[in-house]
Design an enzyme around this catalytic site. Sequence first.
Site, PDB file in Angstrom:
ATOM      1  N   ASP A 157      39.037  38.601  40.895  1.00  0.00           N
ATOM      2  CA  ASP A 157      39.759  39.021  39.700  1.00  0.00           C
ATOM      3  C   ASP A 157      39.530  37.947  38.639  1.00  0.00           C
ATOM      4  O   ASP A 157      39.067  36.848  38.946  1.00  0.00           O
ATOM      5  CB  ASP A 157      41.253  39.147  40.052  1.00  0.00           C
ATOM      6  CG  ASP A 157      42.095  39.528  38.846  1.00  0.00           C
ATOM      7  OD1 ASP A 157      41.632  40.355  38.053  1.00  0.00           O
ATOM      8  OD2 ASP A 157      43.204  39.001  38.709  1.00  0.00           O
ATOM      9  N   LYS A 158      39.822  38.251  37.375  1.00  0.00           N
ATOM     10  CA  LYS A 158      39.642  37.253  36.320  1.00  0.00           C
ATOM     11  C   LYS A 158      40.962  36.630  35.895  1.00  0.00           C
ATOM     12  O   LYS A 158      41.200  35.448  36.102  1.00  0.00           O
ATOM     13  CB  LYS A 158      38.950  37.877  35.095  1.00  0.00           C
ATOM     14  CG  LYS A 158      38.707  36.868  33.965  1.00  0.00           C
ATOM     15  CD  LYS A 158      38.345  37.543  32.672  1.00  0.00           C
ATOM     16  CE  LYS A 158      39.527  38.192  32.011  1.00  0.00           C
ATOM     17  NZ  LYS A 158      40.538  37.236  31.511  1.00  0.00           N
ATOM     18  N   ARG A 165      37.297  46.688  32.789  1.00  0.00           N
ATOM     19  CA  ARG A 165      38.151  47.862  32.676  1.00  0.00           C
ATOM     20  C   ARG A 165      38.185  48.695  33.957  1.00  0.00           C
ATOM     21  O   ARG A 165      38.122  49.910  33.924  1.00  0.00           O
ATOM     22  CB  ARG A 165      37.691  48.737  31.501  1.00  0.00           C
ATOM     23  CG  ARG A 165      38.028  48.190  30.128  1.00  0.00           C
ATOM     24  CD  ARG A 165      39.516  48.150  29.954  1.00  0.00           C
ATOM     25  NE  ARG A 165      39.930  47.833  28.585  1.00  0.00           N
ATOM     26  CZ  ARG A 165      41.122  47.378  28.278  1.00  0.00           C
ATOM     27  NH1 ARG A 165      42.001  47.165  29.224  1.00  0.00           N
ATOM     28  NH2 ARG A 165      41.449  47.131  27.041  1.00  0.00           N
TER      29      ARG A 165
END
Length: 1195
Positions: free
Chosen positions: A400-401, A795
Amino acid sequence: MGSLLSSFGLNCGKEEVNEEERHIRANDRAFNLSRHYANNAIKTSKYNIFTFLPLNLFEQLQRLANAYFIFLLILQLIPQISSLSWFTTVVPLVLVLSITAAKDGTDDYNRHKSDKQVNNREVEVLIDGQLKKEKWMNVQVGDIIKLETDEFVTADLLLLSSSEPLNLVYVETAELDGETNLKVKQALTVTGEIGDSIENLAAFDGEVHCEPPNNHLDKFKGTLTLNGEVHSLDNDKILLRGCTLRNTEWCFGMVIFGGPDTKLMQNSGKTKFKRTSVDHLMNLLVLCIIGMLALLCTVLAIGNTIWETTEGSSFTVFLPSTDSSDPVLSGFLTFWSYVIILNTVVPISLYVSVEMIRLGNSFYINWDRKMYYPRKDTPAQARTTTLNEELGQIKYIFSDKTGTLTQNIMTFNRCSINGKSYGEVFDFSGQRMEITEKTEKVDFSWNPLADPKFAFHDHSLVETVKLGTPEVHAFFRLLALCHTVMPEEKKDGQLAYQAQSPDEGALVLAARNFGFVFRERTPESISVVEMGEHTTYELLAVLDFNNVRKRMSVIVRNPEGKLYLYCKGADTIIYERLHPSCTKLMEVTSEHLSEYAGEGLRTLALAYKEIDEGYFEEWRHRHYVASTAMDNREEQLDAVYEEIEKDLQLLGATAVEDKLQDGVPQTIEQLAKADIKIWVLTGDKQETAENIGYSCNLLREEMAEVFIVASNSPEEVREELRNARKKMNPRSGDEPTFIKSGILGKRSQVMQEEETDGEYAMVINGHSLAFALQKDMEMEFLRTACMCQTVICCRVTPLQKAQVVELVKKHKKVVTLAIGDGANDVSMIKAAHIGVGISGQEGMQAVLSSDFSFAQFRYLQRLLLVHGRWSYLRMCKFLRYFFYKNFTFTFVHFWYGFFCGFSAQTVYDQWFITLYNLVYTALPVLALALFDQDVNDRWSFQYPQLYSPGQLNMYFNKKVFLRILLQSCYCSLILFFIPYACVHDTVRDDGKDIADYQSFALLAQTSLLITVNIQMALDTYYWTAVNHFFLWGSMSVYFAVTFTMYSNGMFLIFTSSFPFIGTARNSLNQPNMWLTMFLSTMLCTLPVVAYRFLFIQLYPTINDKVRHKARQAKAAPPPTPRRFTRRRISTRRSGYAFSHARGYGDLVTSGRFLLRPKRTRPALFPVVDSPVTSTTPQTYRTITEEDESRSPTSE
């Protein structure tokens, strides 16, 4: 959802599966219950009190060895063939099953506790016309509930009314998509008029027809029928479970989906039983071993049949037999007798030892002070103890960021004003200095409204502001006016801002500290304190941001009556609209922007223009016509905006930093050197993800190309993927190449790796990814993506994250790891072979679903390159040695069968057989598997390439197993025939005979024990006091036990159990016995030593080379020197990186906005620990071991 069937019943499960449309009546529990919709209780556990025993046993019996021992136990209960007691198998088997069951039960108990905690939260529910406190688990579909600020949303709700103007609510969706900026939801006007009137809410009888439960977070289709009128419902009217209500006093909502039907739970994925690749391989090997055992037993059974036929009759005088007349029956019984005797080829102690080793290596992770985060008092935690060696084989990391790579804290870092760059610090000689925590900060005490947490280090900018330079004042005036931020004054008088995107908050906060304080806004005005003077600007228009425009503008009238347009946006967009007179300034600013982008900062260009009053009145009329048009309103507005946003004057540029977690670039660099590919799966927009990719070294300017896949149709996506693949490898064929692979009959196609010319990366957005994951295109996507060093998916929904992981798992024979910190990462964490949770800003859902957890991303390199690599190395050494010692032990039985009439007599003393695996060889190999390391942690970091053998599974595979089999076969031949030949027709030094069965057994078993211990010593790289103690202690225990059990006393007390009276003292006092042991041992070990010597000389591995360097150095490698961030120039820049959606522009200019009396509300970001106000610039440096802890490694 299968785990929920027991809670909701089988019929309920079928209802859920076949549901095509949901029909709900408000305040009508009887009607809604008749539809059998799930209530709001959740269940993430695997077992309950009734299913634990059968389900857990079923899972454990999937290990073939456990099933094999059940079968062996049944054999031992048959007296005709059993030569060993039944409890010799039952006790260790029950022990193994009990230990594993206890561990699994504890894990599931923790999940039950977590479920109970969530299910027992309370919320106000409207029941019988009154608001009553009710547990979450008792909330039903159709109920109307009340939420207050900072509360979690209980279920998926239809928003009915709220305390805010226009029936708005603000929600934080961090648990769903990782974004901490606020989202706006708005109720229908017809329901908003109900307000907070309990009478009206109780009388509300609306009916909702909507889609069935699904996992689409961004879509909702339905209708509300109220008073005979039908109203359309979309996603803007829905509050999803997992969101948090912010800056809204109260709101009312009607439950649409509850518990397992909520979109959060639909995206969570199932809890899976994870097993390592070593477990899978051992299942295959156990099958091979059982086949080999059957072959050996068949040979011996045939031998027994032949022997009984030809020789057996001669021995009936000495050995009366009831079965002498039937050699075939004798051979059949002998087959099963040998199955029991030779069962040590698959020892039950193997699985006990494996569990102990894994547990021990898990404790090392828990105890590692270098993975402890003191700021939050958070140690690393191995939440699952069965996956340690898998950490040493990772090939793909899915990360994940937000909150994982970044802190989600925006800081105003640099700026360029009128051609001059600010934000850097220089020493007296003009050299650029690195900014650290000790660097002197700018003193803002001259500004009473400054935020004390804001930090900036370039004093020249403050001096320029104080001098009153017009361009500098215009720059900060623009930042204070051109935005959609909402101001709030807290109870203590503190000024706080709520922003839809954190970068907007950071820019407004910077303007505030430099003397241009945004104080208040109304639909018609903006109040600013400029250098201590209160100034009010008339707000005439807001030209809002969207993803196409990539800019926003405001038109204001200043107190002198002049009209100005202030605009900020992506530099490429702004440059197209500048006046020709700005050419030189544009060139200088472009250089600054390239420099900022090279440092991974998010940039915006700022411009303004003065507007003629008459022209503005004409434009305002055209704007009104466009804004009220029924057709093509958006296109007409864009055209009107475009008309006025031209001939702008450039002011400068800003650079905002989304602070990376400490050590992220260095960690990614280390992992890349270890040949680990990193894919980032984030819910953020493309520009954001690209910028973070560059700032943390995932994307680099030196890469041959970064492919952007952002098409809106399947055909275009396929074409872009194919073109990218052909560019990376022009020789690539149209169809992928597969290798057949599979274990235990489960055949699967593994996609072969394709070579590339250079390093590439790919960025793909959510729409394109949805097409790419379709059945007919997923292989094309996988081929192209796997050829890239880095892949960034933007997204993406939580379910898409899991689908990407599953796709790689299914078609690539690799081990995957997923790491994240929010509820939106849970499905990905569960899908990967290894799930890692970061205990960060977004709750504990990711940690509760993970296998390992810690507080910072940088600890991942230590988890993999040190703990993972050591665990894999130790487990492989353990398995190699364990199979070697047991095969050698068992094969001696096989050769002895040819000399004992195939009678299933054991070659060793029965007490030696009992204690061989339990006492004599158990502890030394346990010490090897717990303490061994090829090189220490410093060398492991210095040479990340040492990690590669684990990815290729080089240390334990089918070839290695075959080599062990051949070595054991050779050693067993030596250990049987050399002692046999030496004692054959041999006499003692006093002339008495020595060639008896008992003396031979003692000689063979002693030679065997010495040989396997020498082999273990050769395999040990890292000697500790424990290793020496266990090795020499085991040998000492062997001789002590042997002399005791062969003594007169034991024979006199237990005559039938200890028949080897006097054998030890009579045999071991003969020199030729010791010479035989020495000869046997040397013949077994010399070929191994010779082979290893030649192999290291001729074909040294990376492991051999680094160990040689370490021995030469005789010390740890020097720590990596601290370094400045490498500065680079980049043509890739961003604009509005963090504006995730259309802004508040329409609401700001709405005549109905803020019509209610002003009141104090809780701030969006409390000033005490606001991520917006923590503005210390990020500095990168190498994270060395001394920085984490001065203490030596826990191992």
